[in-house]
Scaffold this active site. Structure first.
Site, PDB file in Angstrom:
ATOM      1  N   TYR A 155      13.376  -9.291   4.825  1.00 16.78           N
ATOM      2  CA  TYR A 155      11.829  -9.358   5.373  1.00 16.78           C
ATOM      3  C   TYR A 155      11.269 -10.284   6.034  1.00 16.78           C
ATOM      4  O   TYR A 155      10.269  -9.728   7.309  1.00 16.78           O
ATOM      5  CB  TYR A 155      11.452  -9.572   4.586  1.00 16.78           C
ATOM      6  CG  TYR A 155       9.822  -9.272   4.209  1.00 16.78           C
ATOM      7  CD1 TYR A 155       8.568  -7.835   4.584  1.00 16.78           C
ATOM      8  CD2 TYR A 155       8.769 -10.608   4.077  1.00 16.78           C
ATOM      9  CE1 TYR A 155       7.713  -7.701   5.153  1.00 16.78           C
ATOM     10  CE2 TYR A 155       7.807 -10.407   4.807  1.00 16.78           C
ATOM     11  CZ  TYR A 155       6.654  -9.335   4.820  1.00 16.78           C
ATOM     12  OH  TYR A 155       5.502  -8.881   5.242  1.00 16.78           O
ATOM     13  N   LYS A 159      10.224 -10.026  10.136  1.00 18.31           N
ATOM     14  CA  LYS A 159       9.181 -10.658  10.859  1.00 18.31           C
ATOM     15  C   LYS A 159       8.699 -11.556  11.819  1.00 18.31           C
ATOM     16  O   LYS A 159       7.629 -11.254  12.286  1.00 18.31           O
ATOM     17  CB  LYS A 159       8.111 -10.928   9.356  1.00 18.31           C
ATOM     18  CG  LYS A 159       7.527  -9.427   8.308  1.00 18.31           C
ATOM     19  CD  LYS A 159       6.501  -8.535   9.103  1.00 18.31           C
ATOM     20  CE  LYS A 159       6.469  -7.673   8.478  1.00 18.31           C
ATOM     21  NZ  LYS A 159       5.400  -5.853   8.905  1.00 18.31           N
TER      22      LYS A 159
HETATM   23  N1  LIG Z   1       0.554  -8.136   1.517  1.00 20.10           N
HETATM   24  C1  LIG Z   1       0.368  -9.179   2.127  1.00 20.10           C
HETATM   25  O1  LIG Z   1       0.853 -10.310   1.773  1.00 20.10           O
HETATM   26  C2  LIG Z   1       0.868  -8.955   3.455  1.00 20.10           C
HETATM   27  C3  LIG Z   1       1.498 -10.360   4.083  1.00 20.10           C
HETATM   28  C4  LIG Z   1       2.274 -10.312   5.524  1.00 20.10           C
HETATM   29  C5  LIG Z   1       2.480  -9.425   6.159  1.00 20.10           C
HETATM   30  N2  LIG Z   1       2.174  -8.481   5.479  1.00 20.10           N
HETATM   31  C6  LIG Z   1       2.214  -6.627   6.158  1.00 20.10           C
HETATM   32  O2  LIG Z   1       1.390  -5.495   6.383  1.00 20.10           O
HETATM   33  C7  LIG Z   1       1.832  -5.000   7.037  1.00 20.10           C
HETATM   34  C8  LIG Z   1       0.400  -4.227   5.218  1.00 20.10           C
HETATM   35  O3  LIG Z   1       1.245  -4.068   4.416  1.00 20.10           O
HETATM   36  P1  LIG Z   1       0.195  -3.966   2.876  1.00 20.10           P
HETATM   37  O4  LIG Z   1       0.259  -5.696   1.738  1.00 20.10           O
HETATM   38  O5  LIG Z   1      -0.626  -3.315   2.794  1.00 20.10           O
HETATM   39  O6  LIG Z   1       1.722  -2.994   2.187  1.00 20.10           O
HETATM   40  P2  LIG Z   1       1.286  -2.304   1.328  1.00 20.10           P
HETATM   41  O7  LIG Z   1       2.439  -1.774   0.751  1.00 20.10           O
HETATM   42  O8  LIG Z   1       0.610  -2.063   0.411  1.00 20.10           O
HETATM   43  O9  LIG Z   1       0.829  -0.521   1.920  1.00 20.10           O
HETATM   44  C9  LIG Z   1       2.325  -0.212   3.354  1.00 20.10           C
HETATM   45  C10 LIG Z   1       1.989   0.730   4.065  1.00 20.10           C
HETATM   46  O10 LIG Z   1       2.824   1.033   5.101  1.00 20.10           O
HETATM   47  C11 LIG Z   1       3.579   2.966   4.719  1.00 20.10           C
HETATM   48  N3  LIG Z   1       5.215   2.579   4.987  1.00 20.10           N
HETATM   49  C12 LIG Z   1       5.468   2.037   4.183  1.00 20.10           C
HETATM   50  N4  LIG Z   1       6.118   2.718   5.261  1.00 20.10           N
HETATM   51  C13 LIG Z   1       6.464   3.537   5.981  1.00 20.10           C
HETATM   52  C14 LIG Z   1       7.257   4.474   7.382  1.00 20.10           C
HETATM   53  N5  LIG Z   1       8.392   4.442   7.522  1.00 20.10           N
HETATM   54  N6  LIG Z   1       5.839   4.798   8.080  1.00 20.10           N
HETATM   55  C15 LIG Z   1       5.123   4.562   7.945  1.00 20.10           C
HETATM   56  N7  LIG Z   1       4.669   4.174   7.654  1.00 20.10           N
HETATM   57  C16 LIG Z   1       5.248   3.915   5.862  1.00 20.10           C
HETATM   58  C17 LIG Z   1       3.622   3.311   2.980  1.00 20.10           C
HETATM   59  O11 LIG Z   1       3.188   3.905   2.782  1.00 20.10           O
HETATM   60  C18 LIG Z   1       1.796   2.250   2.882  1.00 20.10           C
HETATM   61  O12 LIG Z   1       0.675   2.693   3.018  1.00 20.10           O
HETATM   62  C19 LIG Z   1       3.161  -5.268   6.474  1.00 20.10           C
HETATM   63  O13 LIG Z   1       3.724  -4.636   7.789  1.00 20.10           O
HETATM   64  C20 LIG Z   1       3.233  -6.186   5.567  1.00 20.10           C
HETATM   65  O14 LIG Z   1       4.806  -6.587   5.704  1.00 20.10           O
HETATM   66  C21 LIG Z   1       1.748  -8.105   3.789  1.00 20.10           C
END
Ligand SMILES: NC(=O)c1ccc[n+]([C@@H]2O[C@H](COP(=O)([O-])OP(=O)(O)OC[C@H]3O[C@@H](n4cnc5c(N)ncnc54)[C@H](O)[C@@H]3O)[C@@H](O)[C@H]2O)c1
Length: 248
Positions: A155, A159
């Site tokens: 991961y 990123k």
């Molecule tokens: N939540 C955190 O703590 C956090 C921190 C830093 C970065 N992020 C990043 O933010 C973004 C969103 O994260 P989140 O926490 O909302 O995650 P989440 O898992 O709640 O939501 C992710 C969404 O992406 C969709 N998805 C996954 N694979 C996919 C694909 N191949 N094609 C299309 N859609 C797809 C899922 O169905 C889901 O709706 C991600 O890139 C994550 O890495 C999250």
């Protein structure tokens, strides 16, 4: 409203941070495409109930045919593409622990969604943004890439790649008037994160200047700034939104 008449595609917008992005873009006047492997109708209904316009499309960002079809459907419905938010990502279900225990298939899947997805979605919107002479691509990285967070190597590596992708693409396509920027969120209470448990963010919260949990809506101000003309002289940049845990 900062995005009246604009059209935005948000990947991974069926839930979590992507859903908050989609709803806020619509509040600012944009028509929004909710692109997700999951059904995005709830996000669409939430936007429509506030008087906005939205379209849900089933898209796997790691598949070229899906991303190209999504862009075609966006043009058919809304006529242009001003903003692409590359938000879809795998993280909450990934193996945590020593890097030697990461299954090879999981390593490849992570790179496929978190990096190839950016490449394919950006490549699909590029001809339209180029013809328009403007556009804003916003890539969602993570504070873990700056911290070098251990025990989630696939991961964190992906990123870090998002940051390099952002910088290089910004230079490559800037002359077409397209801006490419990134956001690095700290740990945020999305559906995905909560799979790790109610208190999974406690350690990070303690490392912040502002000692509270982050929710998806804490990130939407930075998104609107990067999506709109307010950031018109910014490209290749990364905004860290994490309550002051790392200084970039
Ligand atoms: N939540 C955190 O703590 C956090 C921190 C830093 C970065 N992020 C990043 O933010 C973004 C969103 O994260 P989140 O926490 O909302 O995650 P989440 O898992 O709640 O939501 C992710 C969404 O992406 C969709 N998805 C996954 N694979 C996919 C694909 N191949 N094609 C299309 N859609 C797809 C899922 O169905 C889901 O709706 C991600 O890139 C994550 O890495 C999250």
């Amino acid at each position: 409203m900062k995005l009246q008449g604009k059209v935005a595609i948000v990947t991974g917008a069926a839930r979590g941070i992507g859903r908050a992005f989609a709803e806020r873009l619509a509040e600012e006047g944009a028509s929004v495409v909710v692109a997700d492997v999951l059904d995005g109708q709830d996000t669409v209904k939430a936007i429509e109930s506030q008087g906005g316009q939205a379209l849900a499309l089933r898209v796997d960002v790691s598949k070229a045919e899906d991303t190209e079809a999504a862009v075609k459907s966006t043009i058919e419905r809304f006529g242009r593409i001003d903003v692409l938010v590359n938000n879809a990502g795998l993280f909450a279900n990934l193996t945590r622990g020593s890097f030697v225990d990461i299954p090879l298939a999981e390593w490849d899947l992570t790179m496929s969604v978190n990096l190839r997805g950016l490449f394919l979605c950006s490549r699909a919107v590029y001809p339209y943004m180029k013809d328009q002479g403007e556009g804003s691509i916003i890539n969602i990285s993570s504070g873990t890439a700056l911290k070098g967070t251990p025990n989630l190597l696939h991961y964190v590596t992906s990123k870090g790649g998002v940051i390099s992708f952002t910088r290089a693409l910004a230079k490559e396509i800037g002359e077409s008037g397209i801006r490419v920027n990134g956001i690095a969120p700290g740990i945020t209470r999305s559906e995905g994160m909560l799979n790790w448990g109610e208190n999974a963010d406690a350690g990070t919260v303690a490392s912040r200047v502002f000692k509270r949990s982050m929710v998806p809506d804490d990130l939407t101000g930075a998104l609107i700034f990067l999506a709109s003309d307010d950031s018109r002289m910014m490209t290749g940049q990364l905004l860290v939104v994490d309550g002051g845990a790392v200084f970039h």
